[in-house]
Design a protein around this motif. Structure first.
Motif, PDB file in Angstrom:
ATOM      1  N   ARG A  55       0.796  -1.233   0.000  1.00  0.00           N
ATOM      2  CA  ARG A  55       0.000   0.000   0.000  1.00  0.00           C
ATOM      3  C   ARG A  55       0.828   1.283   0.000  1.00  0.00           C
ATOM      4  NH1 ARG A  55      -5.214  -1.675   3.682  1.00  0.00           N
ATOM      5  NH2 ARG A  55      -5.774  -3.421   2.360  1.00  0.00           N
ATOM      6  N   ASP A  56       2.144   1.155  -0.156  1.00  0.00           N
ATOM      7  CA  ASP A  56       2.971   2.347  -0.366  1.00  0.00           C
ATOM      8  C   ASP A  56       2.783   2.797  -1.805  1.00  0.00           C
ATOM      9  OD1 ASP A  56       4.011   2.274   2.184  1.00  0.00           O
ATOM     10  OD2 ASP A  56       5.985   1.510   1.592  1.00  0.00           O
ATOM     11  N   ALA A  57       2.941   4.094  -2.021  1.00  0.00           N
ATOM     12  CA  ALA A  57       2.815   4.649  -3.373  1.00  0.00           C
ATOM     13  C   ALA A  57       3.934   5.653  -3.601  1.00  0.00           C
ATOM     14  CB  ALA A  57       1.457   5.312  -3.545  1.00  0.00           C
ATOM     15  N   LEU A  58       4.418   5.720  -4.822  1.00  0.00           N
ATOM     16  CA  LEU A  58       5.475   6.659  -5.176  1.00  0.00           C
ATOM     17  C   LEU A  58       5.189   7.212  -6.565  1.00  0.00           C
ATOM     18  CD1 LEU A  58       8.294   7.862  -4.383  1.00  0.00           C
ATOM     19  CD2 LEU A  58       9.287   6.002  -5.732  1.00  0.00           C
ATOM     20  N   ARG A  59       5.338   8.518  -6.698  1.00  0.00           N
ATOM     21  CA  ARG A  59       5.233   9.170  -8.010  1.00  0.00           C
ATOM     22  C   ARG A  59       6.639   9.543  -8.447  1.00  0.00           C
ATOM     23  NH1 ARG A  59       2.282  14.392  -7.469  1.00  0.00           N
ATOM     24  NH2 ARG A  59       4.316  15.131  -6.862  1.00  0.00           N
TER      25      ARG A  59
END
Length: 184
Positions: free
Chosen positions: A153-157
């Motif tokens: 559930r980590d997110a990175l742009r």
């Protein structure tokens, strides 16, 4: 929506919002009232020059007249309809979710990384940004010269127009949702 129809509706909507009559708009733009009427009804295909004159008369950028906002918000994408791509000797599977859309300027994919899989695509077109969300597992992500460890559930742009890669760090399948956004 057909582009001719979109242009017609945009001109009419903007003209009315500025409380301009067809006669006044035609006079300011230097086109005949009958031509403007045909354009607004979608019966005439205006040239680029006429679009430029109408944009100037309405005091809007010409591209506003070309906008086509007939965007359908409800769209179902079935997994069975989207052909997966097997990469890294079959250890990585890239499956389209939503293909590129001109209105949103986005496309989405599911990426499954099996044990010891690595996904290192070619950099995308200039201005492309990726929003990566880890749905399951643990993944190493190297982007913009930095190393990250993503947990579930980590997110990175990050900028997808430069080299980047994902690598599965566990003994289970890692699954990501990738949203590619193409900036103007």
């Amino acid at each position: 929506m057909e582009l001719n129809r979109a242009v017609a509706e945009n001109i009419k909507r903007i003209r009315k919002s500025k409380k301009l009559s067809m006669e006044r708009t035609a006079a300011i733009a230097g086109v005949s009232r009958s031509m403007l009427g045909q354009i607004e009804r979608g019966e005439a295909n205006p040239s680029v020059a006429i679009l430029g004159k109408l944009a100037a008369a309405l005091k809007v950028p010409a591209e506003v007249l070309l906008e086509n906002d007939d965007f359908e918000t409800l769209l179902l994408s079935r997994e069975l309809d989207n052909k997966p791509q097997r990469l890294d000797g079959g250890k990585a599977v890239l499956r389209p979710s939503f293909s590129y859309d001109d209105t949103t300027r986005q496309e989405t994919f599911f990426l499954d990384l099996y044990i010891s899989a690595r996904y290192a695509p070619e950099p995308s077109v200039p201005g492309c940004v990726c929003h990566a969300t880890l749905l399951a597992g643990t993944v190493a992500l190297n982007a913009e010269g930095q190393a990250f460890q993503l947990l579930e559930r980590d997110a990175l742009r990050f900028a997808a127009d430069r080299p980047y890669f994902f690598e599965n760090m566990t003994n289970a399948t890692a699954r990501l949702l990738l949203i590619y956004q193409y900036l103007k």
